[in-house]
Design a protein around this motif. Structure first.
Motif, PDB file in Angstrom:
ATOM      1  N   GLU A  98      -6.227  -7.051  18.137  1.00 26.01           N
ATOM      2  CA  GLU A  98      -6.037  -7.703  16.840  1.00 26.01           C
ATOM      3  C   GLU A  98      -5.283  -9.025  17.011  1.00 26.01           C
ATOM      4  OE1 GLU A  98      -3.773  -4.856  14.571  1.00 26.01           O
ATOM      5  OE2 GLU A  98      -2.129  -4.950  15.969  1.00 26.01           O
ATOM      6  N   THR A  99      -5.338  -9.847  15.993  1.00 24.60           N
ATOM      7  CA  THR A  99      -4.588 -11.105  15.991  1.00 24.60           C
ATOM      8  C   THR A  99      -3.327 -10.912  15.153  1.00 24.60           C
ATOM      9  OG1 THR A  99      -5.617 -11.944  13.980  1.00 24.60           O
ATOM     10  CG2 THR A  99      -6.750 -12.425  16.077  1.00 24.60           C
ATOM     11  N   TYR A 100      -2.398 -11.840  15.276  1.00 26.04           N
ATOM     12  CA  TYR A 100      -1.200 -11.777  14.432  1.00 26.04           C
ATOM     13  C   TYR A 100      -1.573 -11.907  12.956  1.00 26.04           C
ATOM     14  CZ  TYR A 100       2.096 -11.558  18.249  1.00 26.04           C
ATOM     15  OH  TYR A 100       2.817 -11.132  19.333  1.00 26.04           O
ATOM     16  N   GLU A 101      -2.562 -12.728  12.664  1.00 25.38           N
ATOM     17  CA  GLU A 101      -3.012 -12.853  11.275  1.00 25.38           C
ATOM     18  C   GLU A 101      -3.467 -11.500  10.733  1.00 25.38           C
ATOM     19  OE1 GLU A 101      -2.898 -15.539   9.160  1.00 25.38           O
ATOM     20  OE2 GLU A 101      -1.720 -16.447  10.754  1.00 25.38           O
ATOM     21  N   GLN A 102      -4.206 -10.761  11.544  1.00 21.28           N
ATOM     22  CA  GLN A 102      -4.672  -9.442  11.119  1.00 21.28           C
ATOM     23  C   GLN A 102      -3.501  -8.470  10.927  1.00 21.28           C
ATOM     24  OE1 GLN A 102      -7.364  -9.026  14.437  1.00 21.28           O
ATOM     25  NE2 GLN A 102      -9.164  -9.150  13.091  1.00 21.28           N
ATOM     26  N   ILE A 103      -2.509  -8.549  11.798  1.00 23.26           N
ATOM     27  CA  ILE A 103      -1.327  -7.692  11.643  1.00 23.26           C
ATOM     28  C   ILE A 103      -0.647  -7.979  10.319  1.00 23.26           C
ATOM     29  CG2 ILE A 103       1.022  -7.215  12.444  1.00 23.26           C
ATOM     30  CD1 ILE A 103       0.072  -7.698  15.273  1.00 23.26           C
ATOM     31  N   TYR A 104      -0.394  -9.254  10.052  1.00 27.48           N
ATOM     32  CA  TYR A 104       0.321  -9.612   8.829  1.00 27.48           C
ATOM     33  C   TYR A 104      -0.494  -9.245   7.590  1.00 27.48           C
ATOM     34  CZ  TYR A 104       3.153 -12.208  12.156  1.00 27.48           C
ATOM     35  OH  TYR A 104       3.942 -12.557  13.207  1.00 27.48           O
ATOM     36  N   ASP A 105      -1.808  -9.397   7.663  1.00 24.96           N
ATOM     37  CA  ASP A 105      -2.661  -8.971   6.555  1.00 24.96           C
ATOM     38  C   ASP A 105      -2.538  -7.458   6.346  1.00 24.96           C
ATOM     39  OD1 ASP A 105      -3.520 -11.582   6.245  1.00 24.96           O
ATOM     40  OD2 ASP A 105      -5.519 -11.229   7.101  1.00 24.96           O
ATOM     41  N   ARG A 106      -2.551  -6.719   7.436  1.00 23.88           N
ATOM     42  CA  ARG A 106      -2.430  -5.253   7.349  1.00 23.88           C
ATOM     43  C   ARG A 106      -1.081  -4.852   6.767  1.00 23.88           C
ATOM     44  NH1 ARG A 106      -3.220  -0.271   7.813  1.00 23.88           N
ATOM     45  NH2 ARG A 106      -2.424   1.165   9.349  1.00 23.88           N
ATOM     46  N   LEU A 107      -0.017  -5.492   7.205  1.00 24.48           N
ATOM     47  CA  LEU A 107       1.309  -5.170   6.671  1.00 24.48           C
ATOM     48  C   LEU A 107       1.393  -5.511   5.180  1.00 24.48           C
ATOM     49  CD1 LEU A 107       3.589  -6.359   9.620  1.00 24.48           C
ATOM     50  CD2 LEU A 107       2.831  -4.020   9.106  1.00 24.48           C
ATOM     51  N   ALA A 108       0.788  -6.627   4.795  1.00 23.25           N
ATOM     52  CA  ALA A 108       0.758  -6.989   3.369  1.00 23.25           C
ATOM     53  C   ALA A 108      -0.046  -5.960   2.579  1.00 23.25           C
ATOM     54  CB  ALA A 108       0.171  -8.387   3.186  1.00 23.25           C
ATOM     55  N   ASP A 109      -1.164  -5.493   3.148  1.00 21.00           N
ATOM     56  CA  ASP A 109      -1.954  -4.445   2.492  1.00 21.00           C
ATOM     57  C   ASP A 109      -1.126  -3.175   2.301  1.00 21.00           C
ATOM     58  OD1 ASP A 109      -4.237  -6.036   2.360  1.00 21.00           O
ATOM     59  OD2 ASP A 109      -5.240  -5.042   4.055  1.00 21.00           O
ATOM     60  N   ILE A 110      -0.366  -2.810   3.320  1.00 18.29           N
ATOM     61  CA  ILE A 110       0.451  -1.588   3.239  1.00 18.29           C
ATOM     62  C   ILE A 110       1.428  -1.677   2.073  1.00 18.29           C
ATOM     63  CG2 ILE A 110       2.324  -0.329   4.394  1.00 18.29           C
ATOM     64  CD1 ILE A 110       0.719  -0.874   7.030  1.00 18.29           C
ATOM     65  N   ILE A 111       2.105  -2.807   1.963  1.00 16.97           N
ATOM     66  CA  ILE A 111       3.062  -2.984   0.860  1.00 16.97           C
ATOM     67  C   ILE A 111       2.319  -3.000  -0.474  1.00 16.97           C
ATOM     68  CG2 ILE A 111       4.726  -4.577  -0.195  1.00 16.97           C
ATOM     69  CD1 ILE A 111       5.815  -3.255   2.320  1.00 16.97           C
ATOM     70  N   PHE A 112       1.261  -3.798  -0.564  1.00 19.00           N
ATOM     71  CA  PHE A 112       0.523  -3.930  -1.823  1.00 19.00           C
ATOM     72  C   PHE A 112      -0.020  -2.580  -2.297  1.00 19.00           C
ATOM     73  CE2 PHE A 112      -3.280  -4.556  -4.356  1.00 19.00           C
ATOM     74  CZ  PHE A 112      -2.817  -5.436  -5.333  1.00 19.00           C
ATOM     75  N   TYR A 113      -0.689  -1.847  -1.403  1.00 19.20           N
ATOM     76  CA  TYR A 113      -1.303  -0.592  -1.818  1.00 19.20           C
ATOM     77  C   TYR A 113      -0.273   0.529  -1.990  1.00 19.20           C
ATOM     78  CZ  TYR A 113      -5.744  -2.924  -1.362  1.00 19.20           C
ATOM     79  OH  TYR A 113      -6.791  -3.796  -1.541  1.00 19.20           O
ATOM     80  N   SER A 114       0.914   0.387  -1.414  1.00 17.70           N
ATOM     81  CA  SER A 114       1.998   1.324  -1.721  1.00 17.70           C
ATOM     82  C   SER A 114       2.449   1.126  -3.160  1.00 17.70           C
ATOM     83  CB  SER A 114       3.194   1.099  -0.785  1.00 17.70           C
ATOM     84  OG  SER A 114       2.889   1.511   0.512  1.00 17.70           O
ATOM     85  N   ARG A 115       2.392  -0.107  -3.610  1.00 21.00           N
ATOM     86  CA  ARG A 115       2.785  -0.424  -4.986  1.00 21.00           C
ATOM     87  C   ARG A 115       1.668  -0.115  -5.990  1.00 21.00           C
ATOM     88  NH1 ARG A 115       5.752  -6.265  -3.989  1.00 21.00           N
ATOM     89  NH2 ARG A 115       7.391  -5.442  -2.618  1.00 21.00           N
ATOM     90  N   HIS A 116       0.429  -0.113  -5.513  1.00 18.06           N
ATOM     91  CA  HIS A 116      -0.735   0.131  -6.375  1.00 18.06           C
ATOM     92  C   HIS A 116      -1.641   1.199  -5.746  1.00 18.06           C
ATOM     93  CE1 HIS A 116       0.345  -3.448  -8.667  1.00 18.06           C
ATOM     94  NE2 HIS A 116       0.511  -4.062  -7.502  1.00 18.06           N
TER      95      HIS A 116
END
Length: 144
Positions: free
Chosen positions: A93-111
């Motif tokens: 994976e790329t760092y961009e993909q990691i950061y996108d995944r981490l953002a998804d984790i936070i976002f979908y934890s909230r929704h």
């Protein structure tokens, strides 16, 4: 003599710092990112009533854990005796993909009701929320 010993310990104290364990590093990185995307918490310790935040923190930690590797594996030129831990990519994976995944984790934890669904292009509020989370996800490796 005691004064000289105390002075030596104070001046040399930085060199006596304990190295962090992998788990301590993972917890520190999780805290760093978690509190960056939740600035309203003012770095306060989570309590039993903070179930949603605890869930968010635990999911974030689970994603960070496999990406924390020994500095010798990650950094191209680690410093002498550098035996610490660094945040890195895994499985191509790329760092961009990691950061996108981490953002998804936070976002979908909230929704959680939207887990597995893409944000609709017309949903500006959720798009902006995800982008705000993603903006805070960046951390550099090799020297964090």
């Amino acid at each position: 003599m005691v004064g000289a010993l105390a002075l030596a310990l104070i001046l040399g104290g930085a060199n006596l710092a304990k190295a962090e364990s992998r788990d301590q590093t993972v917890d520190r990185l999780t805290d760093l990112l978690f509190y960056r995307v939740n600035p309203g918490l003012n770095n306060r310790k989570l309590q039993a009533g903070d179930r949603n935040y605890i869930n968010e923190w635990q999911r974030l930690r689970a994603a960070i854990y496999p990406r924390v590797k020994p500095a010798q594996e990650v950094c191209y030129s680690p410093g002498p005796g550098d035996i610490g831990w660094e945040f890195t990519v895994i499985n191509g994976e790329t760092y961009e993909q990691i950061y996108d995944r981490l953002a998804d984790i936070i976002f979908y934890s909230r929704h959680p009701q939207t887990t597995g669904q893409q944000i609709n292009i017309g949903d500006k509020a959720r798009s902006n929320e995800w982008l705000a989370i993603r903006r805070e996800m960046y951390i550099s490796n090799c020297g964090l």
